[in-house]
Write a protein that holds these residues in place. Structure first.
Motif, mmCIF file in Angstrom:
data_model
loop_
_atom_site.group_PDB
_atom_site.id
_atom_site.type_symbol
_atom_site.label_atom_id
_atom_site.label_comp_id
_atom_site.label_asym_id
_atom_site.label_seq_id
_atom_site.Cartn_x
_atom_site.Cartn_y
_atom_site.Cartn_z
ATOM 1 N N ILE A 364 0.859 -1.181 0.000
ATOM 2 C CA ILE A 364 0.000 0.000 0.000
ATOM 3 C C ILE A 364 0.899 1.236 0.000
ATOM 4 C CG2 ILE A 364 -1.904 1.147 1.196
ATOM 5 C CD1 ILE A 364 -1.847 -1.462 3.021
ATOM 6 N N SER A 365 0.488 2.237 -0.740
ATOM 7 C CA SER A 365 1.253 3.488 -0.733
ATOM 8 C C SER A 365 1.010 4.219 0.584
ATOM 9 C CB SER A 365 0.805 4.342 -1.920
ATOM 10 O OG SER A 365 0.969 5.697 -1.615
ATOM 11 N N PRO A 366 2.042 4.858 1.138
ATOM 12 C CA PRO A 366 1.830 5.589 2.399
ATOM 13 C C PRO A 366 0.736 6.654 2.282
ATOM 14 C CG PRO A 366 4.032 6.024 1.488
ATOM 15 C CD PRO A 366 3.448 4.898 0.701
ATOM 16 N N ASP A 367 0.588 7.249 1.099
ATOM 17 C CA ASP A 367 -0.461 8.277 0.909
ATOM 18 C C ASP A 367 -1.841 7.738 1.256
ATOM 19 O OD1 ASP A 367 1.645 9.524 -0.181
ATOM 20 O OD2 ASP A 367 0.912 9.489 -2.254
ATOM 21 N N VAL A 368 -2.058 6.462 0.926
ATOM 22 C CA VAL A 368 -3.358 5.850 1.183
ATOM 23 C C VAL A 368 -3.596 5.779 2.684
ATOM 24 C CG1 VAL A 368 -4.626 3.671 1.023
ATOM 25 C CG2 VAL A 368 -3.396 4.553 -0.968
ATOM 26 N N ILE A 369 -2.582 5.313 3.396
ATOM 27 C CA ILE A 369 -2.724 5.115 4.842
ATOM 28 C C ILE A 369 -2.886 6.453 5.562
ATOM 29 C CG2 ILE A 369 -1.418 4.369 6.891
ATOM 30 C CD1 ILE A 369 -2.734 2.107 5.264
ATOM 31 N N TRP A 370 -2.190 7.480 5.067
ATOM 32 C CA TRP A 370 -2.258 8.768 5.756
ATOM 33 C C TRP A 370 -3.448 9.613 5.313
ATOM 34 C CZ3 TRP A 370 0.020 8.861 10.086
ATOM 35 C CH2 TRP A 370 1.242 8.215 10.293
ATOM 36 N N ALA A 371 -4.153 9.213 4.269
ATOM 37 C CA ALA A 371 -5.294 10.014 3.794
ATOM 38 C C ALA A 371 -6.516 9.859 4.696
ATOM 39 C CB ALA A 371 -5.650 9.637 2.361
ATOM 40 N N CYS A 372 -6.502 8.864 5.570
ATOM 41 C CA CYS A 372 -7.699 8.561 6.364
ATOM 42 C C CYS A 372 -7.897 9.599 7.461
ATOM 43 C CB CYS A 372 -7.569 7.174 6.982
ATOM 44 S SG CYS A 372 -8.952 6.729 8.043
ATOM 45 N N THR A 373 -9.150 10.058 7.619
ATOM 46 C CA THR A 373 -9.472 11.001 8.682
ATOM 47 C C THR A 373 -10.042 10.274 9.910
ATOM 48 O OG1 THR A 373 -11.737 11.352 7.985
ATOM 49 C CG2 THR A 373 -10.079 12.735 6.936
ATOM 50 N N THR A 374 -10.112 8.961 9.839
ATOM 51 C CA THR A 374 -10.707 8.114 10.886
ATOM 52 C C THR A 374 -12.138 8.545 11.222
ATOM 53 O OG1 THR A 374 -9.958 9.378 12.855
ATOM 54 C CG2 THR A 374 -8.410 7.769 11.939
ATOM 55 N N CYS A 375 -12.831 9.115 10.228
ATOM 56 C CA CYS A 375 -14.179 9.632 10.488
ATOM 57 C C CYS A 375 -15.183 8.514 10.713
ATOM 58 C CB CYS A 375 -14.643 10.531 9.346
ATOM 59 S SG CYS A 375 -15.200 9.627 7.880
ATOM 60 N N GLY A 376 -14.836 7.306 10.247
ATOM 61 C CA GLY A 376 -15.690 6.154 10.514
ATOM 62 C C GLY A 376 -16.863 5.989 9.568
ATOM 63 N N ALA A 377 -16.915 6.782 8.492
ATOM 64 C CA ALA A 377 -18.033 6.645 7.544
ATOM 65 C C ALA A 377 -18.045 5.242 6.938
ATOM 66 C CB ALA A 377 -17.925 7.698 6.440
ATOM 67 N N CYS A 378 -16.869 4.687 6.671
ATOM 68 C CA CYS A 378 -16.762 3.352 6.069
ATOM 69 C C CYS A 378 -17.307 2.296 7.026
ATOM 70 C CB CYS A 378 -15.312 3.055 5.701
ATOM 71 S SG CYS A 378 -14.116 3.431 6.999
ATOM 72 N N VAL A 379 -16.893 2.403 8.299
ATOM 73 C CA VAL A 379 -17.310 1.417 9.290
ATOM 74 C C VAL A 379 -18.827 1.497 9.483
ATOM 75 C CG1 VAL A 379 -17.037 0.694 11.693
ATOM 76 C CG2 VAL A 379 -15.075 1.580 10.421
ATOM 77 N N GLU A 380 -19.320 2.736 9.510
ATOM 78 C CA GLU A 380 -20.753 2.955 9.689
ATOM 79 C C GLU A 380 -21.548 2.314 8.546
ATOM 80 O OE1 GLU A 380 -22.041 4.729 12.337
ATOM 81 O OE2 GLU A 380 -24.018 4.124 11.637
#
Lengths: 699, 259
Positions: A364-380
């Protein structure tokens, strides 16, 4: 008859052998993951989740268009299990085979026919959905972008074939005299009517052929399922049953003391199960603030990428057996682990076989991992309860422990470690804003208070936002609320530090704050910042905090309802932005709305609100990372455009980071003249002033 | 190959410094001390040299406030040893000459091949430490170093000269270098690692050689002042030509340019 049994038997045996081998392989692969403790605790809650999310299709039904046909197909397949049993019985035992205990009830016959037809109709609607939202045409805007669409079409074809062969052989049976159901099996009889002119002999051939075809398609489907994203048929009930409850939001999962995942071996088995379960439906992707603003992260593509990597790593993982996971035996998710002197960055790093590729950057590219805001929309959104945020943060931990992060993030972490705040200002200046209030604010470390106000970094140090802190202090003071601060004893609560992946720093902050909190006397805490609220409420209890934690919007609601504050209606048309860490992570959506209602504001909701709110882009430490302007608009700008389309002129926020993000975004989008960003407390103060003024002029 | 990194603790400048009642020092009671940021650059360069050549890196500091944290952080980043020179008063400001005099005997005894330290510090803006130390030890010295490459018995040094120019030179070992910047930004030490290192202990305490009292070069400090606010800013407006003319006029009126 013998031929029928021979062919049927061969098909079944081959199917079971192929599918079984694949499932066995998957089971071994997933079990090779690292420990994920506490995944079976709370049987009642887990059973409820199975009922609501699997049987009730709760999360799928949030998207009606695809949710309803999916639910019908799911329920249809449960009913049609009976036809599968009957079909196998017809092949191997006798014609007119009856399921023991149920027999040939006309109701069963009706339901079987009904759902065969319903599922066919559902398949048609799936076809329409896939054509309308075609990734080939709509590209990134399609939730199917990047999914295996070929496999999806094969699946739909196979489902249709199961139904067609089923109805076909049942219809033929009505003409050969073998059909055990009466007129309630309406579809079989109707189609039988069309086949009747072909004669009994032809119908008998059709019956045997389609029956065998039905068994063959079912077996073929089962085998195909185990090799495709349709594996969710088997894995979703497991994944839902083993997911964090009530949801994988709020507190973050920490395994192995937070040393982080550098290779696939170091991810927990639950997350490997997540990857295998993903149906590639793209609901996460459609909701993701990163993906929707052209960033490289799609939760779906991340999970798919990790699944591909898991499968290609299978020879290594299976050869290594179960023991090659994280170096430490300690798997508790509570805090006091790093104090035991565990070797972070070595325990898991060096014990691995050299062959294991690094998840970042090899997979995985580091950009992908760092782009997350941990907002949880995906989990929701995820209908099968994949825990994207936990996986992303676990990978971040590995990077941070190896010192791999953006320079600005490193600077902020060093500031927080040195000064206790992200601004790099002296910790002693934290409560300086209090000086200009004109009245003293209690020091909760020195005298008891009812409410302890945990102010947070932005509300203490950011010039624009500490004005809002003063406003809130005035409102509380005027309402005779007994509150106090920790003054310089407060430090960054650590919510975003933990989500950046700096677990050690998080623990240091918690220890410091807990020792200050333990020395203070208060009944409950309220915070300005939803991020602080999240960690204090959901993560600090593991370190001994046992007091209620409120958000200031909840306190304002209480004050308005108890008439400790009286206000004059404002009559303004406003929209309200739910902070992710308030709404999604902590389910607090009503309090700010009730405040707005009490203020006489007309609330116009944005399409994405409440639990489906859209992130401002600041969470998970993103506020300290740089945005590449070449990647297009920021999430906050996207959100401002959504609000502007409503035709309101006031954008209400209840989070200091939101205030900062949106104050900037109205400027960069050129909407500063037509959209005013205000904090909830500013509206309260305005209504209060109006009320006071009215009282003064009336007297 | 042994590389010594000399580190200094300084008052954290995010704090509001106050002058003590004696008027000759800052009030050290409440001030937090942090590592000199240029010493962090020196440490980073040393760690890069360790990675490329396998040298041993030893960090050395006087027993100053909050120094343990800085030393443990250095170990967490990859330093092999940390040495704290004890027995020196840490309750007052120490001149750079004095500091160099305390460090010199230890550096000599330690048989170091290369000594790195920050080019300057907030209390040593002239950047004297490396030079004075080299002078005391009779070793070659270079300041404002932005790149170091080890050879067999020499070191290849890139030195910034100002005006956008730099010079590469080869210096005999042992040598003392004042680092302006390492080849990459100083690395991050995760807190869990620092805590683990702290728990393991491992700071070597060595009694410092106390230097002869007040040598001829010592400064006698009479009084410290907080810089007084003076002057004001004037915003120049108009076309670039008008602004340029105004600037020239100001410079002429102050006698800074002729004509």
């Amino acid at each position: 008859m013998v031929l029928r049994i021979a062919i049927g038997g061969a098909v079944v045996l081959i199917g079971l052998a192929l599918g079984g081998a694949r499932l066995w392989w998957l089971a071994r692969l997933i079990r090779s993951g690292s420990p994920a403790p506490g995944r079976t605790k709370g049987a009642l809650r887990r059973s409820w989740a199975e009922l609501a999310e699997v049987l009730g299709q709760r999360k799928l039904l949030r998207r009606r268009q695809s949710g309803i046909p999916h639910a019908l197909t799911f329920w249809g397949f449960i009913i049609l299990l009976f036809t599968v049993i009957e079909a196998f019985g017809d092949v191997f035992s006798s014609k007119r085979f009856a399921i023991p205990g149920i027999g040939h009830s006309p109701v069963l016959g009706f339901l079987e026919d009904l759902f065969a037809v319903v599922v066919l109709l559902a398949v048609i609607s799936f076809v329409v959905i896939r054509l309308v939202d075609s990734p080939a045409r709509r590209e990134r805007r399609s939730r199917f972008y990047g999914s295996h669409t070929g496999a999806a079409w094969v699946t739909l074809t196979l489902i249709a074939l199961v139904m067609i062969t089923l109805l076909g052989y049942r219809a033929a049976q009505t003409n050969t005299g073998d059909f055990p159901y009466g007129s309630w099996a309406f579809a079989s009889h109707a189609i039988g009517g069309w086949l009747a002119p072909l004669g009994r002999g032809t119908n008998s051939v059709i019956e045997t052929t389609l029956l065998l075809c039905n068994v063959a398609v079912i077996m073929g489907f089962l085998v195909f399922v185990t090799y495709s994203k349709h594996l969710h048929i088997f894995l979703a009930p497991m994944n839902v049953g083993l997911s964090r409850r009530p949801r994988a939001l709020g507190a973050l999962e920490v395994t192995d003391g937070g040393s982080g995942a550098r290779t696939i071996e170091q991810l927990s088995w639950k997350h490997l199960l997540d990857f295998a379960t993903c149906t590639e439906c793209g609901r996460c992707q459609a909701a993701c603030p990163a993906w929707n603003t052209n960033k490289p992260l799609s939760p779906k593509l991340l999970v798919m990428g990790l699944r591909d990597h898991l499968f290609t790593s299978a020879p290594r993982l299976l050869a290594a057996g179960h023991g090659a996971s994280r170096g430490s035996a300690l798997t508790s998710s509570n805090g006091a682990s790093s104090a035991e002197g565990k070797v972070v960055g070595q325990s898991r790093g060096s014990s691995d076989a050299p062959a294991a590729p690094a998840l970042v950057p090899d997979v995985i590219s580091p950009d992908v991992i760092w782009a997350c805001t941990t907002c949880g929309a995906c989990v929701e959104q995820c209908p099968v309860d994949i825990e994207h945020v936990d996986t992303i943060v676990d990978i971040r931990r590995g990077l941070v422990n190896d010192g791999k992060m953006e320079a600005s993030v490193q600077q902020v972490l060093e500031n927080i470690a040195q000064q206790g705040n992200s601004f790099g200002k002296s910790g002693r200046m934290r409560a300086r804003w209090v000086r200009e209030l004109g009245f003293p604010v209690k020091d909760a470390r020195k005298e008891p208070v009812r409410y302890l106000w945990f102010v947070g970094d932005f509300a203490s140090f950011d010039e624009r936002i500490l004005e809002l802190s003063r406003t809130l202090a005035h409102v509380l003071h005027d309402a005779d609320v007994d509150f106090g601060l920790l003054y310089e004893g407060e430090r960054n609560a650590g919510n975003d530090v933990r989500r950046i992946g700096e677990e050690g720093l998080f623990e240091m902050l918690v220890e410091h704050n807990m020792s200050t909190l333990n020395g203070a006397q208060f009944e409950s805490i309220f915070t300005t910042d939803p991020h602080s609220l999240n960690t204090l409420r959901n993560e600090y209890p593991a370190y001994g905090l046992d007091k209620p934690v409120l958000h200031y919007s909840q306190l304002l609601q209480e004050l308005l309802e108890s008439t400790a504050i009286t206000v004059k209606p404002l009559g303004t048309r406003v929209t309200y932005h739910d902070p992710c860490y308030l709404a999604r992570h902590n389910r607090i959506t009503e309090a700010p709305r009730k405040v707005l209602h009490a203020l006489g504001c007309e609330l116009v909701e944005m399409p994405r609100h409440g639990l489906n709110t859209f992130c401002c882009g600041a969470g998970g430490g993103r506020i300290w990372m740089s945005d590449d302007p070449a990647l297009g608009e920021r999430p906050s700008e996207n959100r401002i455009r959504e609000a502007v389309a409503l035709g309101v002129d006031t954008f209400v926020v209840a989070c200091p980071k939101d205030f900062a993000m949106y104050s900037d975004a109205v400027k960069t989008t050129g909407h500063e003249p037509d959209l005013r960003v205000v904090d909830l407390v500013e509206l309260v103060a305005t209504a209060l002033e109006t009320a006071t003024l009215a009282a003064v002029s009336g007297s | 190959m042994r590389i010594l990194v000399l580190m200094r603790q300084l008052p954290d400048l995010v704090e509001e410094l106050e002058i003590s009642s004696e008027g000759t020092d800052i009030d050290r009671e409440l001030v937090k001390f942090v590592m000199n940021e240029f010493d962090d650059q020196a440490l980073e360069e040393a760690l890069l040299l360790k990675e490329s050549s396998g040298a041993e890196v030893v960090v050395v500091a006087l027993d100053e406030p909050d120094v343990d944290q800085a030393l443990y952080t250095a170990i967490a980043k990859g330093a092999d040893r940390a040495v704290k020179l004890t027995g020196v008063s840490n309750e007052r400001w120490m001149s750079t000459h004095e500091r160099a005099a305390i460090l010199a005997p230890y550096v000599e005894e330690s048989a170091a091949d290369l000594v790195l330290t920050g080019v300057q510090a907030a209390d040593d803006l002239d950047g004297q430490l490396a030079g004075v130390l080299a002078g005391l030890l009779g070793l070659p010295h270079a300041a404002v170093v932005v790149g170091v490459e080890l050879k067999d018995s020499t070191v290849l040094v890139t030195q910034e000269l100002g005006g956008g120019r730099s010079v590469d030179e080869e210096i005999d070992l042992p040598a003392v270098l004042g680092l302006q910047a390492a080849r990459q930004a100083p690395r991050y030490a995760p807190i869990s690692k620092i805590r683990q290192v702290t728990q393991a202990g491992g700071i070597e305490e060595v009694a410092a050689h106390t230097p002869p009292e007040a040598s001829a070069t010592a400064i006698s400090l009479r009084r410290l002042y907080v810089p007084e606010r003076s002057g004001h800013a004037e915003m120049l407006e108009g076309t670039p030509g008008e602004v340029a003319e105004r600037i020239a006029e100001i410079l002429r009126s102050r006698g800074l340019v002729k004509g």
